[in-house]
Design an enzyme around this catalytic site. Structure first.
Site, PDB file in Angstrom:
ATOM      1  N   ARG A  90      -3.048  -5.036  18.519  1.00  0.00           N
ATOM      2  CA  ARG A  90      -2.024  -5.645  19.352  1.00  0.00           C
ATOM      3  C   ARG A  90      -1.790  -4.777  20.589  1.00  0.00           C
ATOM      4  O   ARG A  90      -1.615  -3.567  20.489  1.00  0.00           O
ATOM      5  CB  ARG A  90      -0.705  -5.803  18.579  1.00  0.00           C
ATOM      6  CG  ARG A  90      -0.779  -6.820  17.473  1.00  0.00           C
ATOM      7  CD  ARG A  90       0.614  -7.199  16.997  1.00  0.00           C
ATOM      8  NE  ARG A  90       1.388  -6.066  16.515  1.00  0.00           N
ATOM      9  CZ  ARG A  90       1.370  -5.620  15.262  1.00  0.00           C
ATOM     10  NH1 ARG A  90       0.593  -6.197  14.362  1.00  0.00           N
ATOM     11  NH2 ARG A  90       2.123  -4.595  14.902  1.00  0.00           N
ATOM     12  N   SER A 260       1.138  -0.878   5.755  1.00  0.00           N
ATOM     13  CA  SER A 260       2.071  -0.073   4.958  1.00  0.00           C
ATOM     14  C   SER A 260       2.294  -0.617   3.559  1.00  0.00           C
ATOM     15  O   SER A 260       3.172  -0.142   2.848  1.00  0.00           O
ATOM     16  CB  SER A 260       3.417   0.023   5.686  1.00  0.00           C
ATOM     17  OG  SER A 260       3.269   0.634   6.940  1.00  0.00           O
ATOM     18  N   SER A 264      -1.091  -5.654   0.045  1.00  0.00           N
ATOM     19  CA  SER A 264      -1.358  -5.223  -1.333  1.00  0.00           C
ATOM     20  C   SER A 264      -0.218  -5.630  -2.258  1.00  0.00           C
ATOM     21  O   SER A 264      -0.456  -6.018  -3.405  1.00  0.00           O
ATOM     22  CB  SER A 264      -1.577  -3.710  -1.387  1.00  0.00           C
ATOM     23  OG  SER A 264      -0.419  -3.001  -0.999  1.00  0.00           O
ATOM     24  N   ALA A 372      -9.980  -2.928  11.367  1.00  0.00           N
ATOM     25  CA  ALA A 372     -10.915  -4.017  11.052  1.00  0.00           C
ATOM     26  C   ALA A 372     -10.224  -5.024  10.121  1.00  0.00           C
ATOM     27  O   ALA A 372      -9.355  -4.655   9.325  1.00  0.00           O
ATOM     28  CB  ALA A 372     -12.163  -3.455  10.398  1.00  0.00           C
TER      29      ALA A 372
END
EC number: 4.1.1.32
Length: 607
Positions: A90, A260, A264, A372
């Site tokens: 960004r 962060s 996940s 990536a």
């Protein structure tokens, strides 16, 4: 037979008769006016309307391969895309809200910003095909959906959007309103990269292909929908939506800065959203929807042990676009942190690559970029919750505000109440910067609600709306702070899998099965509950020593943090007095404990 006279000449000369027929069936004058103005501005050779059919998808994929924006991989359903070496994240410095000054936000006067970006876009699509995509943010059959149109000369961008968003061409019948996104690859002159956000409902993006700057419906749309939400009294957030199981499924949201732990975390339960959430008050109940239908995730560090579900998605036969990873000679890909052997050579965003390659400053060039990415559909995930398309949304029972903080915050804590959670856990977030934004990684920065990059109104107005939203609910969600990255002098205090226990503790708290210890900064788990949960969830022991190290309240660090946060909000003119009052109460609680215990207080001292 289409009456050609109803269309401006700019469209008649660039759309085929079949495309004009499609447009004619919509009978949407707003759409025709918008498209004709962009065609006149950007001057493409032709225009392709993307309804979202299988035929459209095959055409767009073929064009992306033909023009080199994507490269085929050995798996016929996988492709790889490379962005410019200086266009990998960004671009904060090139992104502007077109408005008066807003604290912590890049702004430009509207007239000046429009003149600049439209000047760069003028003629930017000459000798190119323009694609027009039609989408719904949120389930198409939800009364709360928001329609949006993407115009781009990048087949990669429209291919990505066909995977990430719900196509909704037929919903544009009649003069319905919609958000508007205009993107051009331009000349890839990074010095003329501009992302201009007009809060009237249009975003212009040029000289960039990185999806965070070019795929309009993602974080660019978030600026528009956040502005709408503040005006209308709902929440448009940078949050995952996850179902966690206890006696029943509890739906929670989770806000983390990129890199962060948000993606996940979203994989540890029933997945509804990994990134964005619309949250509305429906008859006193906070209900959430995912505006997206796909995942544009960071791939760095994804491995089979820690991320089995994502790993499975990336290695099965469903469609995947990899971006800025390493293309190996055998037509497969490699990324840093995958756990696989690093190849000797390949091709990456910087061109030909070999092990040990260095840049002009002698710095090693990694095989894959730290930012990536992978692009996939939500339906590729085996943990997808069947309610992800529920037009009524799901009820939110808890919210997590997570950060990457090596020095201060405990792994999990529960707020005293809505106001305390919103201000001391959400509005007070400080996190180590990640590779998702250009600049130095791991510098701590103020990032309330993980939204500072996407805020489009004053933080004072934003927080006022947030606090008021909770007051109008018949039952407010519980709020939690999370930090998976706490360290001591020996290193990290948690393993990656421990977050499963923190989520299970939240479920137990919602069901009244877990106790807590009141601390100056909120409620923390008891040792007995965590001992039980580590055994039940992870099948391993949990020592008292680990507990004391993880949940000792670093009072001095918390005090310094909240003093910094208070000073920030005092500098913002329209900060609600309630924000300062909550921070003052928090600081008084910490001071009281420091007088009694010193710079730190252990759970044992508080029990």
């Amino acid at each position: 037979m289409v009456n050609m006279e109803v269309f401006p000449e700019s469209l008649r000369g660039r759309l085929s008769s079949s495309m004009l027929s499609k447009l004619n069936q919509l009978n949407n004058n707003y759409l025709v006016t918008f498209l004709s103005s962009i065609v006149e501005l950007c001057e493409p050779d032709s225009v392709y309307l993307v309804e979202g059919t299988g035929e459209d998808l095959e055409y767009v994929k073929r064009r992306a391969l033909e023009n080199g924006e994507e490269i085929p991989l050995r798996n016929r359903n996988h492709t790889i895309h490379f962005d410019h070496p200086l266009d990998q994240a960004r671009a904060r410095e090139d992104t502007f809200i077109l408005s008066g000054k807003i604290p912590f936000v890049n702004t430009k006067p509207k007239e000046e910003g429009l003149k600049e970006v439209l000047g760069i876009l003028k003629g930017s699509m000459r000798n190119r095909e323009m694609f027009v995509g039609f989408y719904s943010l949120g389930p198409v059959n939800s009364k709360h959906r928001i329609l949006a149109v993407q115009v781009t000369d990048s087949a990669y961008v429209i291919h990505s959007e066909l995977m990430l968003y719900r196509s909704a061409f037929k919903e544009f019948r009649g003069n319905v309103n919609f958000l508007r996104f205009v993107h051009s690859k331009g000349t890839q002159d990074i010095k003329k990269r501009r992302i201009a956000i007009d809060l009237d409902g249009t975003v212009y993006s040029v000289n960039t292909t990185y999806a965070g700057n070019s795929v309009g419906l993602k974080k660019l749309a978030l600026r528009l929908t956040l502005n709408m939400a503040v005006k209308e009294g709902w929440l448009s957030e940078h949050m995952a939506i996850i179902g966690i199981d206890g006696e029943r499924t509890h739906y929670i949201t989770a806000s983390f800065p990129s890199g962060s732990g948000k993606t996940s975390t979203s994989m540890l339960g029933k997945l509804i959203s990994d990134d964005l959430a619309f949250i509305r008050n429906v008859e006193g109940s906070p209900r959430a929807w995912n505006p997206e239908s796909g995942v544009f995730g960071i791939i760095h560090g994804i491995n089979s042990r820690d991320d089995p579900i994502i790993w499975e998605v990336l290695h099965q036969n469903d469609e995947v676009i990899f971006s800025n990873v390493l293309l190996k000679p055998d037509g497969t890909v490699y990324w840093e942190g995958s756990g696989e052997p690093e190849p000797e050579k390949g091709v990456n965003f910087a061109g030909e690559w070999w092990k040990g390659k260095k840049d002009e400053n002698g710095k090693p060039i990694p095989a894959s970029h730290p930012n990536a990415r992978f692009t996939v559909r939500l339906t590729s995930f085996r943990n997808l919750d069947p309610r992800y398309e529920d037009p009524k949304g799901v009820e939110v029972e808890a919210m997590i505000f997570g950060v990457k903080d090596y020095n201060t915050l405990v792994p999990i804590a529960e707020a005293f109440d809505w106001g305390h959670g919103v201000i001391t856990m959400g509005a007070s977030m400080e996190s180590a910067r990640t590779s998702a934004v250009l600049g130095k990684s791991d510098e701590m920065e103020f990032n309330p609600m993980a939204l500072l990059d996407f805020i489009s109104v004053s933080l004072g107005k934003y927080l006022s709306n947030y606090l008021d939203f909770g007051k109008r609910l018949s039952k407010t969600p519980r709020i939690y702070s999370a930090n998976y990255f706490l360290k001591d002098e020996k290193g990290f205090l948690n393993s990656k899998e421990d977050k499963r226990v923190w989520l299970r503790w939240i479920a137990d708290r919602l069901e009244g099965k877990a106790d807590s210890i009141r601390t100056p900064i909120g409620y923390i788990p008891t040792y007995d509950d965590l001992f039980r949960l580590f055994s039940q969830v992870l099948g391993k022991g949990y020592s008292r020593e680990s507990y004391e190290a993880q949940f000792t309240i670093r009072l001095k660090g918390y005090k310094e943090k909240f003093k910094r946060i208070k000073d920030i909000y005092l500098s913002i003119e329209d900060t609600p007095s309630e924000v300062i009052e909550i921070l003052d109460r928090q600081l008084l609680e910490i001071d009281k404990s420091m007088r009694k215990f010193g710079e730190r207080v252990t759970p044992s001292q508080l029990e």
